[in-house]
Design an enzyme around this catalytic site. Structure first.
Site, PDB file in Angstrom:
ATOM      1  N   LYS A 129       0.865  -1.172   0.000  1.00  0.00           N
ATOM      2  CA  LYS A 129       0.000   0.000   0.000  1.00  0.00           C
ATOM      3  C   LYS A 129       0.903   1.223   0.000  1.00  0.00           C
ATOM      4  O   LYS A 129       1.661   1.455   0.944  1.00  0.00           O
ATOM      5  CB  LYS A 129      -0.927  -0.017   1.217  1.00  0.00           C
TER       6      LYS A 129
ATOM      7  N   GLY B 211       4.214   3.270  10.900  1.00  0.00           N
ATOM      8  CA  GLY B 211       3.487   4.526  10.843  1.00  0.00           C
ATOM      9  C   GLY B 211       2.959   4.933  12.196  1.00  0.00           C
ATOM     10  O   GLY B 211       3.486   4.531  13.240  1.00  0.00           O
ATOM     11  N   SER B 212       1.897   5.703  12.175  1.00  0.00           N
ATOM     12  CA  SER B 212       1.380   6.298  13.405  1.00  0.00           C
ATOM     13  C   SER B 212       0.667   5.265  14.273  1.00  0.00           C
ATOM     14  O   SER B 212       0.181   4.234  13.795  1.00  0.00           O
ATOM     15  CB  SER B 212       0.398   7.419  13.070  1.00  0.00           C
TER      16      SER B 212
ATOM     17  N   GLU C 140       4.907  -1.292  13.454  1.00  0.00           N
ATOM     18  CA  GLU C 140       5.796  -0.421  14.224  1.00  0.00           C
ATOM     19  C   GLU C 140       5.070   0.908  14.350  1.00  0.00           C
ATOM     20  O   GLU C 140       4.844   1.591  13.351  1.00  0.00           O
ATOM     21  CB  GLU C 140       7.132  -0.254  13.517  1.00  0.00           C
TER      22      GLU C 140
ATOM     23  N   CYS D  83      12.058   7.231  13.689  1.00  0.00           N
ATOM     24  CA  CYS D  83      11.309   6.504  14.716  1.00  0.00           C
ATOM     25  C   CYS D  83      12.167   6.225  15.942  1.00  0.00           C
ATOM     26  O   CYS D  83      11.638   5.879  17.006  1.00  0.00           O
ATOM     27  CB  CYS D  83      10.753   5.198  14.151  1.00  0.00           C
TER      28      CYS D  83
END
Length: 485
Positions: free
Chosen positions: A151, A206-207, A230, A267
């Site tokens: 995606k 991502g978030s 993550e 991150c």
């Protein structure tokens, strides 16, 4: 592969069917063949590096130097997984020979790990190569023997499309089946993808909010699948009084370099730093931070969220501004150093320990070991934890807490920067990740494998790697004894 703004359900279904048809071919490919496919993808990316870096810089503004290095990391990762496949220990080959005299009698059991099937991968914004279309999730899933549907991230759509074209074409040209790699676009397509019945696992970076929503969709399927996300990480740092006294300026300079690296969009950025009260470390940090430059953030959404994140932290009465970096142009982020105290962190973690994506770090003063430990207990799970101490410090208890809070514990340096190696761990307790696995390094492959045992199977019907003639050349365990050729 589609070029539409949003991939339709019909298009996605066709891509998933192609991936499902390719899966048995990937699973059956021998090690040399599968490794050659991975290396072909790496070679193709290297051959198009100039084109890809130009597109990536237009879309992300991360700069040519950073992006070229990231392409190198990405292709190096693909080649690492080629060697993982060839080495063979990832299969966890295990044999227990039949023993009629055992109580109860024991049949012959032969065990290995096999690919789960088509995998969904969700690209990240902050690493448009290394955590995107051909990044760690994709390379480890392919190495495990699984086709991948990615995606695309909305922050770099043209780069995603071109990368997917290059890698998918290289795989097919090298002999891999059609359907080995595909790309979908649009948030709704991502939701449909993680729920598609032919998808057998998903990887995400991502978030916390976005990852949790997809995690719940994966778990809520009629046939739940593993979701390896993550999601968020504060990456706590502890600095002792002796460390400040011995090398305070070096530590302050290192901290500023780390929390501003990539405009604070790593991150592994050190988001909260526990410092000894009265040691003068805040002043040292301020001296370096005032000269630190910010820059544009990756997306409009991140740009809009950064000031709100700072305001949320500053809403706590204990928080003060220690320093700000160089003034930023409109639409860019200015580095910020904030301070609080460890007692406030322990009392109000929901406010003070919320991740803020961008160039900001929070210094938390502690006046005693007890105060430090109470605050550390409130820190959520993280990817990393760092300790700066001297040999004279008694920090055993601190190390034990940090090891419980994070997947990687550092004793020097700073957490930004993740080596892609056999021993790397890039994952930690929730909310850093949704699992106990790593998304970087050789063992990332374990996420996309499942065990199968063959009991009393005729040799002719066993997978080739489980036959005695193959086992002689592969790492395996037989009757409890590890055997390495």
């Amino acid at each position: 592969m589609t070029t539409a703004t949003t991939t339709s359900a019909t298009e996605l279904d066709a891509l998933a069917s192609a991936a499902a048809a390719a899966a048995p071919v990937w699973r059956a490919a021998d090690a040399a063949t599968r490794a050659s496919w991975l290396r072909a993808a790496a070679d193709a990316l290297d051959a198009h590096v100039d084109e890809l870096v130009a597109v990536a810089d237009e879309e992300t503004r991360l700069g040519e130097t950073r992006l070229r290095g990231e392409v190198g990391r990405t292709t190096g990762q693909l080649r690492l997984f080629a060697t993982v496949v060839e080495e063979g220990s990832y299969l966890e080959l295990t044999v227990d020979d039949a023993d009629p005299s055992a109580v109860p009698p024991r049949p012959e059991l032969r065990r290995l790990l096999v690919g789960v099937g088509p995998v969904a991968v969700f690209s990240a914004s902050n690493f448009p190569f290394a955590f995107s279309v051909a990044g760690g999730d994709t390379s480890s899933a392919l190495a495990a023997g699984n086709p991948v549907i990615v995606k695309a991230h909305s922050g770099h759509p043209r780069l995603s499309q071109r990368t997917a074209e290059i890698v998918a074409g290289a795989l097919v040209d090298a002999g891999a089946p059609e359907g080995s790699l595909a790309l979908v676009t649009g948030r709704e397509a991502g939701n449909v993808l993680v729920q598609h019945p032919l998808i057998r696992a998903a990887g995400f970076t991502g978030s916390l909010g976005g990852g949790r929503a997809l995690f719940d969709l994966a778990a809520g399927r009629p046939d739940p699948i593993p979701f390896y996300g993550e999601l968020g990480s504060l990456n706590p740092v502890v600095i002792t009084r002796a460390a400040v006294a011995a090398r305070g300026e070096i530590l302050a300079q290192g901290l500023v370099g780390s929390f501003t690296l990539g405009v604070g969009q790593f991150c592994t950025k050190p988001g909260v730093v526990f410092v000894p009260e009265g040691a003068g470390f805040e002043g040292l940090v301020a001296g370096f931070a005032t000269g630190a430059a910010g820059g544009p953030l990756l997306t409009d959404r991140i740009t809009e969220a950064f000031p709100s994140g700072i305001e949320h932290l500053e809403s706590d009465p204990s928080v003060a501004v220690v320093a700000q970096g160089l003034p930023a142009e409109p639409g860019s982020a200015r580095p910020v150093v904030l301070s609080t105290d460890a007692a406030s962190v322990a009392a109000r973690p929901d406010t003070l320990l919320e991740e803020c994506f961008g160039p900001v770090t929070l210094l938390a003063r502690y006046s005693s070991a007890e105060e430090l430990h109470a605050a550390l207990q409130a820190v959520p799970g993280s990817l990393t934890a760092t300790l700066h101490a001297e040999a004279s410090d008694d920090v055993t208890a601190v190390v034990e807490v940090l090891a419980r809070k994070a997947g990687r514990v550092l004793f020097s340096g700073w957490p930004t920067g993740v080596a892609v190696t056999w021993s790397q761990q890039h994952g930690g307790p929730w909310p850093a990740t949704t699992s106990l696995h790593t998304s970087v390094g050789a063992t990332a492959i374990r996420r996309f494998l499942r065990p199968v045992v063959y009991q009393d199977a005729p040799a002719a019907l066993l997978p080739d790697v489980l036959r005695d003639e193959s086992l002689a050349a592969l790492p395996h365990r037989r009757n409890g004894v590890l055997r390495v050729p």
